[in-house]
Design an enzyme around this catalytic site. Sequence first.
Site, PDB file in Angstrom:
ATOM      1  N   ARG A  59       1.316  -0.996  -0.195  1.00  0.00           N
ATOM      2  CA  ARG A  59       0.133   0.410  -0.099  1.00  0.00           C
ATOM      3  C   ARG A  59       0.681   1.068  -0.011  1.00  0.00           C
ATOM      4  NH1 ARG A  59      -2.526  -3.901   2.857  1.00  0.00           N
ATOM      5  NH2 ARG A  59      -1.982  -3.301   4.585  1.00  0.00           N
ATOM      6  N   GLU A  96       3.948  -9.991  15.196  1.00  0.00           N
ATOM      7  CA  GLU A  96       3.610 -10.844  16.079  1.00  0.00           C
ATOM      8  C   GLU A  96       3.849 -12.362  16.329  1.00  0.00           C
ATOM      9  OE1 GLU A  96      -0.708  -9.250  16.604  1.00  0.00           O
ATOM     10  OE2 GLU A  96      -0.882  -9.912  18.687  1.00  0.00           O
TER      11      GLU A  96
HETATM   12  P1  AMP Z   1       4.435  -2.416  12.117  1.00  0.00           P
HETATM   13  O1  AMP Z   1       5.396  -3.295  11.552  1.00  0.00           O
HETATM   14  O2  AMP Z   1       3.700  -3.262  12.799  1.00  0.00           O
HETATM   15  O3  AMP Z   1       4.365  -1.236  12.216  1.00  0.00           O
HETATM   16  O4  AMP Z   1       3.320  -2.667  11.009  1.00  0.00           O
HETATM   17  C1  AMP Z   1       2.830  -2.355   9.571  1.00  0.00           C
HETATM   18  C2  AMP Z   1       2.238  -2.448   8.386  1.00  0.00           C
HETATM   19  O5  AMP Z   1       1.125  -3.703   8.585  1.00  0.00           O
HETATM   20  C3  AMP Z   1       1.974  -1.146   7.735  1.00  0.00           C
HETATM   21  O6  AMP Z   1       2.825  -2.214   6.400  1.00  0.00           O
HETATM   22  C4  AMP Z   1       0.855  -1.839   7.143  1.00  0.00           C
HETATM   23  O7  AMP Z   1       0.094  -1.964   6.217  1.00  0.00           O
HETATM   24  C5  AMP Z   1       0.478  -2.668   8.222  1.00  0.00           C
HETATM   25  N1  AMP Z   1      -0.096  -2.657   9.419  1.00  0.00           N
HETATM   26  C6  AMP Z   1      -0.169  -3.241  10.458  1.00  0.00           C
HETATM   27  N2  AMP Z   1      -1.004  -3.418  11.302  1.00  0.00           N
HETATM   28  C7  AMP Z   1      -2.427  -2.364  10.262  1.00  0.00           C
HETATM   29  C8  AMP Z   1      -4.007  -2.095  10.530  1.00  0.00           C
HETATM   30  N3  AMP Z   1      -4.272  -1.730  11.817  1.00  0.00           N
HETATM   31  N4  AMP Z   1      -4.146  -1.725   9.213  1.00  0.00           N
HETATM   32  C9  AMP Z   1      -4.230  -1.639   8.035  1.00  0.00           C
HETATM   33  N5  AMP Z   1      -3.079  -2.382   8.438  1.00  0.00           N
HETATM   34  C10 AMP Z   1      -2.152  -2.213   8.711  1.00  0.00           C
END
Ligand code: AMP
Length: 170
Positions: A59, A96
């Site tokens: 995205r 996670e």
């Molecule tokens: P993180 O590594 O936990 O910061 O997760 C970020 C990645 O996961 C990004 O590429 C986001 O597109 C996706 N992502 C994580 N949580 C969400 C959410 N609640 N809604 C949409 N995309 C998410």
Amino acid sequence: MNIQDFIRDIPDFPKPGILFKDITPLLANHKALISCADQLANFCPEHTKIDKVIGIESRGFIIGGMIAERLDAGFVPVRKKGKLPYDVKSKSYGLEYGEDTLEIHTDAIAPGEHVLIHDDVLATGGTAKAVCDLVQELGGVVVQCNFIMKLDFLNGKDKLSVPVSALLNY
Ligand code: AMP
């Protein structure tokens, strides 16, 4: 124009307990899309030349490309393992459950280049941190990580030692 009106919450996607922030209504609305890209490009510190904008698969590619156009910068995709065709540098990071790997072409960033990293959502920060590490290992300078939205309750910003900007904060 309120960008928040174009973000759709999807409960329990892709798994129970996750409230997924769906940007497809934003992408589908011409005025909202332009406004979002304009605002994110304007977050960039004045007088700082950005050489490359990185979009994180998948995205981050869409609005990342629009930001690159506005900043007269090149665009660089960071992709999941095995998708990029040339020589790559890889970085694994914890999720996670389990781990994931992101890759960048080894010639995508030249030493000393100024880089802006873009993705749709900052959650725990693991993804953005892995991309910062890749850029720094190639000798690039991360000027900013910028997101459509950040989920503040997950404290992702704390993992990043670079300036972080977001249009929406939850
Ligand atoms: P993180 O590594 O936990 O910061 O997760 C970020 C990645 O996961 C990004 O590429 C986001 O597109 C996706 N992502 C994580 N949580 C969400 C959410 N609640 N809604 C949409 N995309 C998410």
